[in-house]
Design a protein around this motif. Structure first.
Motif, PDB file in Angstrom:
ATOM      1  N   ALA A 117      43.845  38.883  45.275  1.00 53.42           N
ATOM      2  CA  ALA A 117      43.246  37.589  44.928  1.00 53.42           C
ATOM      3  C   ALA A 117      43.845  37.008  43.649  1.00 53.42           C
ATOM      4  O   ALA A 117      43.999  35.785  43.526  1.00 53.42           O
ATOM      5  N   VAL A 118      44.186  37.869  42.706  1.00 57.78           N
ATOM      6  CA  VAL A 118      44.779  37.406  41.447  1.00 57.78           C
ATOM      7  C   VAL A 118      46.105  36.700  41.701  1.00 57.78           C
ATOM      8  O   VAL A 118      46.480  35.763  40.983  1.00 57.78           O
ATOM      9  N   LEU A 156      35.237  30.240  42.128  1.00 59.97           N
ATOM     10  CA  LEU A 156      35.169  30.196  43.589  1.00 59.97           C
ATOM     11  C   LEU A 156      35.551  28.818  44.116  1.00 59.97           C
ATOM     12  O   LEU A 156      36.316  28.696  45.080  1.00 59.97           O
ATOM     13  N   LEU A 157      35.045  27.778  43.482  1.00 57.79           N
ATOM     14  CA  LEU A 157      35.321  26.415  43.958  1.00 57.79           C
ATOM     15  C   LEU A 157      36.791  26.047  43.783  1.00 57.79           C
ATOM     16  O   LEU A 157      37.342  25.294  44.590  1.00 57.79           O
ATOM     17  N   ASP A 158      37.426  26.561  42.744  1.00 56.92           N
ATOM     18  CA  ASP A 158      38.859  26.289  42.554  1.00 56.92           C
ATOM     19  C   ASP A 158      39.687  26.832  43.710  1.00 56.92           C
ATOM     20  O   ASP A 158      40.741  26.278  44.062  1.00 56.92           O
ATOM     21  N   VAL A 159      39.239  27.925  44.308  1.00 62.83           N
ATOM     22  CA  VAL A 159      39.947  28.522  45.446  1.00 62.83           C
ATOM     23  C   VAL A 159      39.566  27.820  46.747  1.00 62.83           C
ATOM     24  O   VAL A 159      40.409  27.592  47.621  1.00 62.83           O
ATOM     25  N   ILE A 160      38.292  27.446  46.872  1.00 60.68           N
ATOM     26  CA  ILE A 160      37.776  26.863  48.117  1.00 60.68           C
ATOM     27  C   ILE A 160      38.244  25.425  48.313  1.00 60.68           C
ATOM     28  O   ILE A 160      38.630  25.023  49.424  1.00 60.68           O
ATOM     29  N   VAL A 193      39.681  49.631  48.504  1.00 61.26           N
ATOM     30  CA  VAL A 193      39.823  48.337  49.174  1.00 61.26           C
ATOM     31  C   VAL A 193      39.414  47.205  48.236  1.00 61.26           C
ATOM     32  O   VAL A 193      40.080  46.152  48.187  1.00 61.26           O
ATOM     33  N   LEU A 194      38.346  47.409  47.466  1.00 63.37           N
ATOM     34  CA  LEU A 194      37.906  46.387  46.516  1.00 63.37           C
ATOM     35  C   LEU A 194      38.971  46.131  45.456  1.00 63.37           C
ATOM     36  O   LEU A 194      39.285  44.966  45.136  1.00 63.37           O
ATOM     37  N   VAL A 195      39.550  47.192  44.919  1.00 63.52           N
ATOM     38  CA  VAL A 195      40.590  47.040  43.894  1.00 63.52           C
ATOM     39  C   VAL A 195      41.806  46.311  44.473  1.00 63.52           C
ATOM     40  O   VAL A 195      42.367  45.401  43.836  1.00 63.52           O
ATOM     41  N   LEU A 196      42.210  46.679  45.677  1.00 62.27           N
ATOM     42  CA  LEU A 196      43.348  46.013  46.319  1.00 62.27           C
ATOM     43  C   LEU A 196      43.048  44.538  46.588  1.00 62.27           C
ATOM     44  O   LEU A 196      43.927  43.677  46.429  1.00 62.27           O
ATOM     45  N   LEU A 234      39.902  33.875  51.890  1.00 69.68           N
ATOM     46  CA  LEU A 234      40.039  34.798  50.767  1.00 69.68           C
ATOM     47  C   LEU A 234      38.684  35.150  50.154  1.00 69.68           C
ATOM     48  O   LEU A 234      38.386  36.321  49.904  1.00 69.68           O
ATOM     49  N   VAL A 235      37.835  34.137  49.925  1.00 66.39           N
ATOM     50  CA  VAL A 235      36.542  34.431  49.285  1.00 66.39           C
ATOM     51  C   VAL A 235      35.643  35.229  50.230  1.00 66.39           C
ATOM     52  O   VAL A 235      34.815  36.032  49.770  1.00 66.39           O
ATOM     53  N   LEU A 236      35.790  35.050  51.542  1.00 62.97           N
ATOM     54  CA  LEU A 236      34.966  35.811  52.478  1.00 62.97           C
ATOM     55  C   LEU A 236      35.461  37.256  52.600  1.00 62.97           C
ATOM     56  O   LEU A 236      34.649  38.181  52.755  1.00 62.97           O
ATOM     57  N   ILE A 237      36.766  37.460  52.505  1.00 59.64           N
ATOM     58  CA  ILE A 237      37.281  38.826  52.457  1.00 59.64           C
ATOM     59  C   ILE A 237      36.818  39.504  51.171  1.00 59.64           C
ATOM     60  O   ILE A 237      36.423  40.687  51.179  1.00 59.64           O
ATOM     61  N   ALA A 238      36.846  38.761  50.071  1.00 58.38           N
ATOM     62  CA  ALA A 238      36.360  39.312  48.804  1.00 58.38           C
ATOM     63  C   ALA A 238      34.876  39.664  48.889  1.00 58.38           C
ATOM     64  O   ALA A 238      34.440  40.699  48.368  1.00 58.38           O
TER      65      ALA A 238
END
Length: 519
Positions: free
Chosen positions: A49-50, A490-494, A41-44, A84-88
């Protein structure tokens, strides 16, 4: 439609079924299989995310399937930057928790062999972990409001059994209290969800289509109340916080990490997404009362933490203080404060996760959660003491560690917010700064008493961290330090997601929205 999110939810569910169906006596295989599934799950998640485009469409990796067509309910999932960051965060913490929980179902013994907690089913424990992971991914990914509610409630089931069956001496009381508080909030939200569907008149529960659907300010306030109370309990926010110290103290250390590090973030995530965007007028009308509650949580949690003698309860009360910062940042409604709040959700998960796990390793060695039963640990277990110190310093937001960045952003963003007039939230930001001093008191006091001073007799028999335990704590400390110096990824995504939230909240005042987006 994108298959990423359905696959991310399906993998841990299938893994949980396989683990649960393993033959009797397959405890070691159950642990190994759970670890492999969580790493998949982490790898997926990393692969997904990429491919995320921060400045692209707001919701990406969308998948929408008809679920209950007669009521317009869809299985709709998709992620923006905050989701996305919370799922990560969830995907990172679960394999760490699996490693940390390797012996949680085996029972806990003191140094003299006294059994503190009994042996329980290993297969059940680890299958519950995987089911919980699927629920956590689902709740952050849901773009259908009814589906969000389903995941919001479904998360309670595996966590209830993890606390009630695998926790400490008062586990039954803590589990029932956790369940009752959460169900009460969930029922209020269900009423608000149904009312939203009826009053919006859209024939759908899809979140993007419901933005701006409720125009009447009074109606917004009632619906806002239903959602907000549920999220305030989940967060938890003072005065509906009392379930957390009991649940976190009685839960196994790994379950406590997921409870405080991920599940409670659903409350603050829900405030940022649903309370603000579906009911913008109500959110602005209630901003000052909510900020007052947040400031009380910040100071109250820190002061009560200072007086705790139980290590896990102390960490739980520090989290009440930290969640106050997150809520304050959300409702200050500036770009800086909301981006800081979203970043805080992630950084708090790393810092508090590391602190709970280090405390759990201590308790597993001594068989006691009480700080007074320790002393001089650094002399016999320097690695454990070192990790405990770094996690504690992250908890007090030391500059150079990740929590500092997010806490500083929340305070600066609140102090400088002009969404409600210049200086309207300045007092709240100034008062919240007192918690920085209080945090130093409760963290350094705990570290000094447990790690320093004369080595008490039972502690002399301590062994330092083994390889498995180092592999548990080292990634979290690396993330704490890495994002402390370089939070930009992280901030670039948030930031783009926060900008779109602000535009929807200030739709009646484009000047504020544009100013907030450009800060």
């Amino acid at each position: 439609m994108s298959p990423w999110l359905p696959i991310l939810m399906a993998v841990p569910v299938l893994g949980a079924i396989v683990v649960a169906l393993l033959p009797k006596g397959s405890d070691k295989l159950a642990k190994q299989l759970t670890l492999v599934v969580s790493l998949v799950v982490l790898v997926l998640t990393v692969a997904m995310a990429v491919q995320f485009k921060p400045n692209g469409e707001r919701f990406q990796f969308n998948a929408v399937y008809d679920w209950i067509p007669s009521f317009g309910v869809k299985f709709g999932v998709g992620v923006d930057g905050v989701a996305l960051v919370l799922i990560a965060l969830s995907a990172v913490l679960v394999p760490i928790v699996v490693l940390a929980s390797w012996h949680d179902a085996d029972g806990v013994q003191t140094a003299d062999g006294t059994l503190v907690t009994p042996k329980r089913s290993v297969k059940t424990y680890f299958s519950l972990l995987l089911v919980l992971e699927a629920m956590m991914i689902g709740v952050f990914a849901a773009t259908d409001v009814f589906l969000f509610y389903v995941f919001f409630e479904a998360m309670l089931i595996p966590m209830y059994f993890m606390i009630g069956s695998y926790g400490g001496a008062q586990r039954s009381y803590a589990a029932v209290k956790f369940l009752l508080y959460s169900l009460f909030g969930g029922l209020l939200m269900l009423v608000a969800v149904i009312a939203l569907y009826v009053l919006a008149g859209k024939g759908t529960f899809m979140f993007p289509e419901l933005i701006g659907a409720i125009k009447d300010p009074t109606t917004q306030k009632w619906l806002f109340g239903g959602f907000f109370i549920a999220f305030a309990i989940k967060a938890p926010l003072w005065p509906v916080h009392t379930w957390l110290p009991d649940a976190a103290a009685q839960a196994p250390a790994g379950a406590a990490v997921l409870l405080v590090g991920v599940l409670d973030k659903v409350g603050t995530f829900g405030m940022l997404r649903f309370c603000l965007e579906l009911f913008p007028d109500a959110a602005k009308a209630f901003t000052m009362p909510v900020v007052v509650l947040a400031v009380i949580s910040i100071i109250y949690g820190a002061i009560v933490a200072i007086g705790q003698t139980d290590m896990k309860r102390l960490i739980a009360y520090t989290s009440i203080s930290h969640f106050g910062f997150i809520v304050m940042g959300v409702f200050a409604m500036s770009q800086i404060s909301q981006a800081g709040a979203a970043l805080y959700m992630v950084n708090h998960g790393f810092a508090t996760g590391a602190l709970f796990l280090a405390a759990g390793f201590l308790i597993a060695r001594r068989g006691s959660p009480y700080i007074a039963d320790y002393g001089g640990v650094q002399k016999v277990a320097p690695l454990l003491a070192g990790f405990f110190l770094v996690a504690g310093l992250a908890g007090l937001s030391l500059p150079g560690l990740s929590s500092f960045v997010s806490e500083f952003m929340v305070m600066i963003g609140t102090y400088s917010s002009t969404a409600f007039g210049a200086g309207a939230l300045t007092v709240a930001a100034v008062i919240s700064a007192v918690a920085v001093i209080l945090a130093a008191v409760y963290i350094l006091w705990m570290v000094q008493r447990a790690m320093n001073g004369p080595t008490v007799e039972p502690v002399k028999a301590f062994k330092d961290l083994n390889l498995r335990e180092v592999l548990v704590l080292a990634p979290l400390v690396a993330l704490i330090i890495g994002f402390g110096f370089f939070p930009k990824p992280l901030l670039d995504v948030i930031n783009p997601a926060v900008t779109k939230t602000l535009v929807n909240v200030h739709v009646d005042n484009p000047a504020i929205a544009e100013k907030g987006a450009g800060q």
